[in-house]
Design a protein around this motif. Structure first.
Motif, PDB file in Angstrom:
ATOM      1  N   ILE A   1      48.780  44.011  27.107  1.00 28.11           N
ATOM      2  CA  ILE A   1      48.281  43.267  25.947  1.00 28.11           C
ATOM      3  C   ILE A   1      49.346  43.223  24.855  1.00 28.11           C
ATOM      4  N   GLN A   2      49.955  44.378  24.624  1.00 25.90           N
ATOM      5  CA  GLN A   2      50.982  44.476  23.594  1.00 25.90           C
ATOM      6  C   GLN A   2      52.250  43.712  23.992  1.00 25.90           C
ATOM      7  N   LYS A   3      52.640  43.812  25.258  1.00 26.82           N
ATOM      8  CA  LYS A   3      53.883  43.197  25.734  1.00 26.82           C
ATOM      9  C   LYS A   3      53.843  41.677  25.606  1.00 26.82           C
ATOM     10  N   TRP A   4      52.702  41.078  26.012  1.00 29.12           N
ATOM     11  CA  TRP A   4      52.627  39.625  26.031  1.00 29.12           C
ATOM     12  C   TRP A   4      51.720  39.053  24.934  1.00 29.12           C
ATOM     13  N   GLY A   5      51.217  39.910  24.036  1.00 30.69           N
ATOM     14  CA  GLY A   5      50.373  39.452  22.939  1.00 30.69           C
ATOM     15  C   GLY A   5      49.129  38.725  23.433  1.00 30.69           C
TER      16      GLY A   5
ATOM     17  N   VAL B   1      42.970  38.433  28.458  1.00 29.46           N
ATOM     18  CA  VAL B   1      42.731  39.733  29.093  1.00 29.46           C
ATOM     19  C   VAL B   1      41.638  39.602  30.146  1.00 29.46           C
ATOM     20  N   GLY B   2      40.549  38.929  29.778  1.00 35.26           N
ATOM     21  CA  GLY B   2      39.469  38.716  30.738  1.00 35.26           C
ATOM     22  C   GLY B   2      39.946  37.954  31.961  1.00 35.26           C
ATOM     23  N   PHE B   3      40.796  36.933  31.739  1.00 34.67           N
ATOM     24  CA  PHE B   3      41.328  36.155  32.857  1.00 34.67           C
ATOM     25  C   PHE B   3      42.253  36.999  33.723  1.00 34.67           C
ATOM     26  N   LEU B   4      43.056  37.870  33.083  1.00 38.24           N
ATOM     27  CA  LEU B   4      43.959  38.747  33.825  1.00 38.24           C
ATOM     28  C   LEU B   4      43.172  39.681  34.747  1.00 38.24           C
ATOM     29  N   ILE B   5      42.120  40.280  34.217  1.00 38.75           N
ATOM     30  CA  ILE B   5      41.300  41.177  35.030  1.00 38.75           C
ATOM     31  C   ILE B   5      40.632  40.407  36.160  1.00 38.75           C
TER      32      ILE B   5
ATOM     33  N   PRO C   1      58.287  38.832  35.287  1.00 36.51           N
ATOM     34  CA  PRO C   1      58.936  38.566  34.003  1.00 36.51           C
ATOM     35  C   PRO C   1      58.005  37.971  32.955  1.00 36.51           C
ATOM     36  N   THR C   2      56.916  37.334  33.403  1.00 34.83           N
ATOM     37  CA  THR C   2      56.025  36.663  32.453  1.00 34.83           C
ATOM     38  C   THR C   2      54.573  36.927  32.823  1.00 34.83           C
ATOM     39  N   PHE C   3      53.704  36.633  31.875  1.00 37.80           N
ATOM     40  CA  PHE C   3      52.261  36.770  32.093  1.00 37.80           C
ATOM     41  C   PHE C   3      51.804  35.883  33.247  1.00 37.80           C
ATOM     42  N   ALA C   4      52.288  34.658  33.312  1.00 41.37           N
ATOM     43  CA  ALA C   4      51.877  33.721  34.360  1.00 41.37           C
ATOM     44  C   ALA C   4      52.265  34.226  35.741  1.00 41.37           C
ATOM     45  N   VAL C   5      53.474  34.750  35.883  1.00 42.66           N
ATOM     46  CA  VAL C   5      53.919  35.288  37.176  1.00 42.66           C
ATOM     47  C   VAL C   5      53.084  36.499  37.556  1.00 42.66           C
ATOM     48  N   PHE C   6      52.815  37.356  36.586  1.00 37.49           N
ATOM     49  CA  PHE C   6      52.024  38.555  36.843  1.00 37.49           C
ATOM     50  C   PHE C   6      50.631  38.176  37.355  1.00 37.49           C
ATOM     51  N   VAL C   7      50.004  37.203  36.701  1.00 31.62           N
ATOM     52  CA  VAL C   7      48.664  36.763  37.119  1.00 31.62           C
ATOM     53  C   VAL C   7      48.711  36.197  38.539  1.00 31.62           C
ATOM     54  N   ALA C   8      49.737  35.403  38.845  1.00 25.94           N
ATOM     55  CA  ALA C   8      49.856  34.820  40.180  1.00 25.94           C
ATOM     56  C   ALA C   8      49.987  35.907  41.248  1.00 25.94           C
TER      57      ALA C   8
END
Length: 467
Positions: free
Chosen positions: A67-71, A77-81, A126-133
């Motif tokens: 949360i802190q890293k990518w603001g 957050v809900g979508f990430l989980i 490297p990014t939130f989008a890549v992490f989610v994928a």
């Protein structure tokens, strides 16, 4: 000295001629005492299940830093989980289907490889989008491993003591949850969030080991009419027994049992014979998904943001909840063959609901009070959750067992997709007590469904339970 290639006659087999039939396969499994090959299978497949639990809940320990890293906003957050659950939902259908076609052990090995490889990749995202994928792809393996593993362990176990045997294996999942929380509380503040995902890459090793070291399910091989392969798999288990094997009994009875019911297809899960069981399974697994993902995943963040607890304290309180989950699972494993599956599930879910209601009533108290009730809720939920892994495979025949378990897991993942967003929305509105009350209603509904729609399965051969 026995070897894997011993014949049925040398093993005290099902008939003088050594003919392998579906009935003789069941009879040989039912006479098997505890043996080294079962222990090996339980350890190696248990390792896959351990890291399934580890990787599922790693997001809870790393979420505050992400949360802190990518603001991230509460919606993100809900979508990430939920993103992991999207992949798990697909995996819950994909890998049981593969298990029905290609075998249980192959499906478990493939899912383990995906879990391990993508976990390592998450550490480099490297990014939130890549992490989610990557979490979505990892979810394919996470969603597929558990139901297939539960199916396999049930199929290699005789009726006597099956609940204890299976649940002492399945306890590695809540231990994985505990290990993830405990290691996360120590590793994340010191080495960063990436280290947790590198550790979660260990299942990649199992991709190479499982098919070499673990025999395929003899029941599945028999169902596929691969009698010679079923014989070799049974020989692997029988050869590891210390001392003489008991005689094979009741072959004719098991043969009649096998041919008493027609071969089932996936559509039969929703047909007249199994629809009540399928509804009970759906609500049972939905409850586990709602509580596990809607509550457990959010706890460190709730403690940190709502109660302003330091990160280390928030993580430690989550660890305490995981400890109760392991203790609840262990207690369940010791009593489930004596008490029965339905009473354990129903009582644990009702007590889970009571704990959540109390958390809502006292939500304005200190973080320690709320954490205590949440820990109790997760401990009671763990009893019902782990029982689902022995109960669900018992409700379906071999021809659709893995898919039936996968369908149960799919309901868990569907719940997991929506539950985090529900909790996140109530957090934004400041209605934490309402979140607890809504969560409490779910296990009550499941307990009612299991009581009225489920059947009791303790002490019965799997083929006896076919509708």
């Amino acid at each position: 000295m026995r070897t894997i290639g011993n014949t049925i006659a040398e093993q005290g087999g099902a008939s003088v001629s050594g003919t392998v039939t579906k009935g003789s396969i069941i009879a040989r499994i039912e006479r098997l005492p505890a043996n080294a090959m079962q222990v090996r299978a339980r350890i190696l497949i248990g390792a896959a299940t351990f890291f399934d639990g580890f990787d599922v809940i790693t997001i809870a320990a790393t979420l505050p830093l992400l949360i802190q890293k990518w603001g991230l906003t509460p919606g993100q957050v809900g979508f990430l989980i939920a993103s992991g659950s999207i992949g798990q939902l697909i995996g819950a259908f994909l890998f049981p289907s593969l298990a029905e076609r290609y075998g249980r052990v192959r499906a478990i090995a493939w899912s383990s490889g995906i879990i391990g490889l993508t976990s390592i990749a998450c550490g480099f995202a490297p990014t939130f989008a890549v992490f989610v994928a990557l979490r979505i792809v990892q979810g394919l393996g996470l969603g597929g491993e558990l139901p297939v593993a539960a199916t396999y362990i049930n199929e290699i176990t005789r009726a006597h003591g099956r609940g204890r045997f299976v649940l002492l294996y399945e306890i590695v999942f809540p231990i994985g949850l505990l290990a993830s929380n405990a290691l996360g509380a120590w590793i994340v503040p010191r080495f960063g969030w990436e280290a947790m995902y590198f550790i979660g890459g260990v299942p990649l090793v199992l991709f190479f080991l499982l098919r070499v070291l673990v025999p395929e399910s003899p029941r599945w091989l028999g169902e596929r009419e691969r009698m010679a392969d079923a014989d070799r798999a049974l020989n692997a288990f029988e050869a590891s027994v210390k001392g003489p094997l008991p005689p094979v009994k009741d072959v004719a009875e098991f043969e009649a049992m096998v041919h008493r019911h027609p071969k089932r297809r996936m559509a039969d899960l929703f047909g007249r014979a199994y629809i009540k069981r399928t509804v009970a399974v759906a609500l049972l697994w939905m409850t586990c998904g709602v509580i596990q993902y809607g509550l457990s995943t959010w706890l460190p963040t709730i403690y940190k943001t709502v109660y302003h607890a330091p990160l280390q304290l928030a993580l430690n309180l989550a660890v305490a909840a995981s400890v109760l989950g392991v203790l609840g699972s262990l207690t369940c494993a010791l009593i489930v063959d004596k008490v029965g599956r339905k009473p354990v599930i129903n009582l644990s879910f009702v007590l889970c609901a009571v704990s959540l209601v109390l958390a809502g009533v006292f939500h304005t108290q200190s973080v320690y009070v709320v954490a205590t009730f949440c820990a109790l809720a997760l401990g009671f939920m763990a009893c019902g959750f782990i029982t689902a892994y022995v109960y669900t495979p018992e409700l379906y025949p071999t021809s659709i067992r893995a898919f039936g378990c996968g369908l149960g897991g799919a309901w868990l993942k569907i719940a997991a997709i929506f539950a985090p967003a529900l909790v996140g929305k109530t957090l934004v509105g400041g209605n934490l007590d309402m979140a607890f009350y809504l969560l409490a209603a779910v296990p009550v509904l499941a307990a009612v469904a299991v009581h009225f729609l489920g059947i009791e399965t303790k002490g019965k051969v799997l083929e006896q339970l076919e509708a």
